[in-house]
Design a protein around this motif. Structure first.
Motif, PDB file in Angstrom:
ATOM      1  N   PHE A 142      18.561  -4.271   1.152  1.00  8.52           N
ATOM      2  CA  PHE A 142      18.093  -4.195   2.542  1.00  8.52           C
ATOM      3  C   PHE A 142      18.453  -5.476   3.302  1.00  8.52           C
ATOM      4  O   PHE A 142      18.845  -5.427   4.467  1.00  8.52           O
ATOM      5  N   LYS A 143      18.337  -6.596   2.604  1.00  5.76           N
ATOM      6  CA  LYS A 143      18.635  -7.880   3.249  1.00  5.76           C
ATOM      7  C   LYS A 143      20.127  -8.018   3.525  1.00  5.76           C
ATOM      8  O   LYS A 143      20.532  -8.408   4.628  1.00  5.76           O
ATOM      9  N   SER A 144      20.960  -7.691   2.523  1.00  8.44           N
ATOM     10  CA  SER A 144      22.408  -7.893   2.669  1.00  8.44           C
ATOM     11  C   SER A 144      23.005  -7.004   3.753  1.00  8.44           C
ATOM     12  O   SER A 144      24.013  -7.352   4.373  1.00  8.44           O
ATOM     13  N   THR A 145      22.388  -5.836   3.985  1.00  4.51           N
ATOM     14  CA  THR A 145      22.894  -4.919   5.011  1.00  4.51           C
ATOM     15  C   THR A 145      22.147  -5.067   6.332  1.00  4.51           C
ATOM     16  O   THR A 145      22.360  -4.304   7.270  1.00  4.51           O
ATOM     17  N   ASN A 146      21.244  -6.060   6.382  1.00  5.03           N
ATOM     18  CA  ASN A 146      20.487  -6.347   7.608  1.00  5.03           C
ATOM     19  C   ASN A 146      19.633  -5.164   8.066  1.00  5.03           C
ATOM     20  O   ASN A 146      19.406  -4.970   9.258  1.00  5.03           O
ATOM     21  N   ASN A 147      19.133  -4.362   7.098  1.00  4.33           N
ATOM     22  CA  ASN A 147      18.204  -3.280   7.418  1.00  4.33           C
ATOM     23  C   ASN A 147      16.788  -3.862   7.495  1.00  4.33           C
ATOM     24  O   ASN A 147      16.002  -3.791   6.544  1.00  4.33           O
ATOM     25  N   LEU A 148      16.494  -4.458   8.654  1.00  3.61           N
ATOM     26  CA  LEU A 148      15.274  -5.238   8.782  1.00  3.61           C
ATOM     27  C   LEU A 148      14.002  -4.401   8.684  1.00  3.61           C
ATOM     28  O   LEU A 148      12.988  -4.883   8.200  1.00  3.61           O
ATOM     29  N   SER A 149      14.039  -3.156   9.158  1.00  8.03           N
ATOM     30  CA  SER A 149      12.827  -2.334   9.098  1.00  8.03           C
ATOM     31  C   SER A 149      12.435  -2.054   7.655  1.00  8.03           C
ATOM     32  O   SER A 149      11.266  -2.198   7.272  1.00  8.03           O
ATOM     33  N   TYR A 150      13.414  -1.663   6.815  1.00  9.42           N
ATOM     34  CA  TYR A 150      13.126  -1.424   5.397  1.00  9.42           C
ATOM     35  C   TYR A 150      12.817  -2.732   4.679  1.00  9.42           C
ATOM     36  O   TYR A 150      11.956  -2.796   3.808  1.00  9.42           O
ATOM     37  N   TYR A 151      13.525  -3.783   5.056  1.00  7.84           N
ATOM     38  CA  TYR A 151      13.308  -5.099   4.450  1.00  7.84           C
ATOM     39  C   TYR A 151      11.875  -5.569   4.707  1.00  7.84           C
ATOM     40  O   TYR A 151      11.198  -6.066   3.800  1.00  7.84           O
ATOM     41  N   GLY A 152      11.418  -5.362   5.948  1.00  3.61           N
ATOM     42  CA  GLY A 152      10.047  -5.761   6.275  1.00  3.61           C
ATOM     43  C   GLY A 152       9.014  -4.882   5.601  1.00  3.61           C
ATOM     44  O   GLY A 152       8.028  -5.371   5.037  1.00  3.61           O
ATOM     45  N   GLN A 153       9.221  -3.581   5.650  1.00  3.45           N
ATOM     46  CA  GLN A 153       8.263  -2.624   5.083  1.00  3.45           C
ATOM     47  C   GLN A 153       8.068  -2.839   3.584  1.00  3.45           C
ATOM     48  O   GLN A 153       6.935  -2.962   3.095  1.00  3.45           O
ATOM     49  N   TYR A 154       9.170  -2.887   2.850  1.00  4.46           N
ATOM     50  CA  TYR A 154       9.068  -3.013   1.395  1.00  4.46           C
ATOM     51  C   TYR A 154       8.867  -4.458   0.958  1.00  4.46           C
ATOM     52  O   TYR A 154       8.319  -4.718  -0.125  1.00  4.46           O
ATOM     53  N   GLY A 155       9.288  -5.416   1.803  1.00  6.05           N
ATOM     54  CA  GLY A 155       9.025  -6.819   1.498  1.00  6.05           C
ATOM     55  C   GLY A 155       7.532  -7.105   1.482  1.00  6.05           C
ATOM     56  O   GLY A 155       7.040  -7.863   0.627  1.00  6.05           O
ATOM     57  N   LYS A 156       6.793  -6.488   2.396  1.00  2.00           N
ATOM     58  CA  LYS A 156       5.343  -6.674   2.433  1.00  2.00           C
ATOM     59  C   LYS A 156       4.675  -6.096   1.184  1.00  2.00           C
ATOM     60  O   LYS A 156       3.714  -6.662   0.650  1.00  2.00           O
ATOM     61  N   LYS A 157       5.200  -4.958   0.705  1.00  2.00           N
ATOM     62  CA  LYS A 157       4.651  -4.355  -0.513  1.00  2.00           C
ATOM     63  C   LYS A 157       4.874  -5.273  -1.715  1.00  2.00           C
ATOM     64  O   LYS A 157       3.973  -5.460  -2.545  1.00  2.00           O
ATOM     65  N   LEU A 158       6.072  -5.855  -1.796  1.00  2.00           N
ATOM     66  CA  LEU A 158       6.383  -6.742  -2.906  1.00  2.00           C
ATOM     67  C   LEU A 158       5.552  -8.020  -2.826  1.00  2.00           C
ATOM     68  O   LEU A 158       5.052  -8.517  -3.847  1.00  2.00           O
TER      69      LEU A 158
END
Length: 415
Positions: A375-391
């Motif tokens: 998610f980070k490498s492809t700059n998919n910020l919405s998924y990066y934020g959503q799943y980053g919070k879960k992690l």
């Protein structure tokens, strides 16, 4: 000069050498100079050359006079999204193959690239863009701006199709357009989309407002609806508007879509409304809107896959379906993602599947080692934020504070 180019085009197309074509008519050097526009030939010789090539020169010259008209019409139809006219005008241009031997060559090729993008034929669009960049080194100011615009649209289309491209490429290209000299202000909408997908909400809003002014001014109702949809999505973060007001605005534009028959736009709005309810954890409402959106989406498109994922995720979070039904839907989504070679969606459906397993460790290992970096490498910020919070929450719950801090710092620098 034009007649010479037409003769050369059909000579090369038919695989005839200069020596063969001019044999018994004129010298090869005269033909060569004529084709390059350095000399003229008599009407009698031109007529004989045309007959030997099997072409009606007067018909070709009449076609030439239609090129500019067809190019303008195709450009307007693509901007206005007049799908019922686009194919017809494109076919008219295809019946004038020698257009690439005229001064309209670059404009024609870029419009063909836009046509391919409209049809979601991304590989053909990319090949056409590459051809322009490779073979035409001296472009007019208009052609330079048009090329940048088409490249920006390509990046956006590629992102929407695979969700695996960094949208900052589109922002970088579209920002190079000279807004003072480029008359097609439609590019403001594409710049707004690029900033939106890249996570620049303020700039997305600013350019969307400029695009809306242009589309309203030119009576481009379909594109105006698209911009309003984008603006509404930005309003979801606006504290000055209540949730009830936001939903009312959505319903108003959805009703407009129904009046003008803008079914594609209605599908987008319904999906976005579902996202808004999902963020507020109203999973029942969210799943309902996602399902309505799916009914208006072609099931072979990437948009269907995205909305299908949204629907399953809402049903999962809200426990709206039995486990067996959800697993069946997830497997179906995974197969569709693999078929479309959408690596991001393969990852997303795998996360949904792992969520059902009792081995929590496996889920979060996959999240930290595969999903979050992707998610980070492809700059998919919405998924990066959503799943980053879960992690992050998982690290805190399991006293892995060092990893939590590292993730937070990484998250802050990216977002």
């Amino acid at each position: 000069m034009l007649v010479g180019k037409i003769i050369k085009f059909y000579r090369v197309k038919n695989g005839i050498s200069q020596s063969t074509l001019c044999k018994g008519i004129c010298s090869k050097s005269y033909l060569s100079r004529f084709e390059s526009g350095k000399s003229t030939l008599s009407l009698e010789i031109i007529t004989i050359l045309s007959e030997r090539l099997g072409i009606d020169l007067n018909e070709k010259l009449d076609s030439y006079n239609c090129i500019e008209k067809y190019l303008d019409e195709l450009n307007t139809a693509l901007i206005m999204q007049k799908t019922d006219q686009i194919d017809e005008i494109y076919n008219n241009l295809q019946n004038i193959p020698f257009v690439t031997s005229t001064k309209y060559a670059v404009q024609s090729l870029l419009l063909v690239a836009r046509f391919y993008l409209h049809k979601k034929m991304l590989k053909k669009a990319k090949n056409t863009i590459d051809k322009v960049e490779r073979e035409y080194l001296h472009l007019t100011d208009y052609e330079k701006n048009f090329l940048l615009h088409v490249k920006g649209i390509y990046y956006i289309s590629n992102y929407r199709t695979t969700v695996s491209v960094d949208m900052r490429s589109a922002v970088r290209v579209l920002n190079q357009i000279n807004s003072r000299t480029y008359k097609n202000k439609e590019f403001y909408y594409h710049l707004a989309l690029a900033h939106h997908f890249a996570g620049s909400k303020v700039l997305a809003y600013i350019y969307a407002r400029k695009a809306l002014y242009y589309f309203n001014k030119t009576y481009n109702y379909n594109q105006a609806i698209n911009v309003q949809s984008l603006l509404l999505f930005q309003h979801d973060h606006d504290e000055d508007i209540s949730f009830e007001e936001l939903v009312q605005k959505y319903n108003t534009i959805i009703h407009t879509c129904e009046i003008v028959g803008a079914h594609l736009q209605k599908g987008i709005l319904l999906n976005n409304l579902g996202v808004i309810y999902f963020k507020r954890k109203n999973y029942e409402k969210a799943s309902s809107y996602f399902k309505q959106s799916l009914s208006l989406t072609e099931n072979s498109s990437i948009y269907y896959l995205r909305r299908f994922y949204n629907y399953i995720e809402a049903c999962t979070e809200g426990n709206l379906l039995k486990k067996e039904e959800l697993l069946e839907l997830i497997d179906l989504g995974s197969m569709q993602a693999e078929k479309r070679q959408s690596t991001i969606h393969c990852t997303l459906f795998m996360l949904l599947k792992l969520n059902f397993e009792s081995n929590k460790q496996r889920y979060f290992d996959f999240l930290s080692e595969i999903a979050i970096p992707q998610f980070k490498s492809t700059n998919n910020l919405s998924y990066y934020g959503q799943y980053g919070k879960k992690l992050y929450s998982y690290y805190i719950e399991n006293n892995q504070y060092k990893k939590a801090i590292e993730l937070e710092l990484e998250f802050s620098s990216t977002i």
